[in-house]
Motif scaffolding. Sequence first.
Motif, PDB file in Angstrom:
ATOM      1  N   ASN A  87      -5.145   2.747  -2.989  1.00  0.00           N
ATOM      2  CA  ASN A  87      -5.915   1.788  -3.004  1.00  0.00           C
ATOM      3  C   ASN A  87      -5.125   0.673  -3.560  1.00  0.00           C
ATOM      4  OD1 ASN A  87      -7.971   2.617  -1.163  1.00  0.00           O
ATOM      5  ND2 ASN A  87      -9.047   3.394  -2.711  1.00  0.00           N
ATOM      6  N   ALA A  88      -4.661   0.763  -4.789  1.00  0.00           N
ATOM      7  CA  ALA A  88      -4.184  -0.319  -5.568  1.00  0.00           C
ATOM      8  C   ALA A  88      -2.948  -0.930  -4.852  1.00  0.00           C
ATOM      9  CB  ALA A  88      -3.791   0.170  -6.937  1.00  0.00           C
ATOM     10  N   ARG A  91      -4.007  -2.930  -1.583  1.00  0.00           N
ATOM     11  CA  ARG A  91      -4.360  -4.132  -2.161  1.00  0.00           C
ATOM     12  C   ARG A  91      -3.156  -5.140  -2.623  1.00  0.00           C
ATOM     13  NH1 ARG A  91      -8.560  -1.092  -4.605  1.00  0.00           N
ATOM     14  NH2 ARG A  91      -7.490  -1.173  -6.518  1.00  0.00           N
ATOM     15  N   HIS A  92      -2.248  -4.468  -3.323  1.00  0.00           N
ATOM     16  CA  HIS A  92      -1.160  -5.440  -3.715  1.00  0.00           C
ATOM     17  C   HIS A  92      -0.254  -5.550  -2.461  1.00  0.00           C
ATOM     18  CE1 HIS A  92       1.150  -6.569  -7.247  1.00  0.00           C
ATOM     19  NE2 HIS A  92       2.325  -6.523  -6.472  1.00  0.00           N
ATOM     20  N   HIS A  94      -1.303  -5.927   0.640  1.00  0.00           N
ATOM     21  CA  HIS A  94      -1.844  -6.710   1.627  1.00  0.00           C
ATOM     22  C   HIS A  94      -2.138  -5.974   3.015  1.00  0.00           C
ATOM     23  CE1 HIS A  94      -2.909 -10.113  -1.014  1.00  0.00           C
ATOM     24  NE2 HIS A  94      -1.680 -10.000  -1.457  1.00  0.00           N
ATOM     25  N   SER A  96      -3.480  -1.905   4.861  1.00  0.00           N
ATOM     26  CA  SER A  96      -4.715  -0.962   4.928  1.00  0.00           C
ATOM     27  C   SER A  96      -4.223   0.315   3.808  1.00  0.00           C
ATOM     28  CB  SER A  96      -4.947  -0.750   5.930  1.00  0.00           C
ATOM     29  OG  SER A  96      -3.999   0.153   6.838  1.00  0.00           O
ATOM     30  N   ASP A  97      -5.295   0.902   3.546  1.00  0.00           N
ATOM     31  CA  ASP A  97      -4.926   2.202   2.902  1.00  0.00           C
ATOM     32  C   ASP A  97      -4.356   3.166   3.972  1.00  0.00           C
ATOM     33  OD1 ASP A  97      -7.755   4.252   3.118  1.00  0.00           O
ATOM     34  OD2 ASP A  97      -7.624   2.327   4.132  1.00  0.00           O
TER      35      ASP A  97
END
Length: 117
Positions: A87-88, A91-92, A94, A96-97
């Motif tokens: 997840n990190a 997010r970093h 930009h 999807s997981d």
Amino acid sequence: MTNKVPAHIQPYIDTLGEDLGIRFLLAFGGSYAYLSERPQDRSPVTQLIGAEAHMRLAARLGSGSLRIPLAKPFIARSFKDKGWTVNAIARHLHVSDVAVRGWLKVRDDRQLSFFGS
């Protein structure tokens, strides 16, 4: 580093090292950057990586405007090697997981190719 560096990313990592190379790729990947063997202090590349590293990169790749690759799968694997969560990373970068999990899957090289070798 257990992360195999793709050939199109290799010059950046060889010249700048993994951490600075990733910072450069994150900042300029997917767009053009102007490289100069005599960089100016106001250059965005120089401001990020410093004049000396900028000169080394220009000497390796050539001076002028250059499209910088995105390298997100390589960066995701590098972050995972450093202990980041999926997840990190998502997010970093930009994304999807699901994209990150796809990039992190271990390929089974023992499987025979449909097309042969």
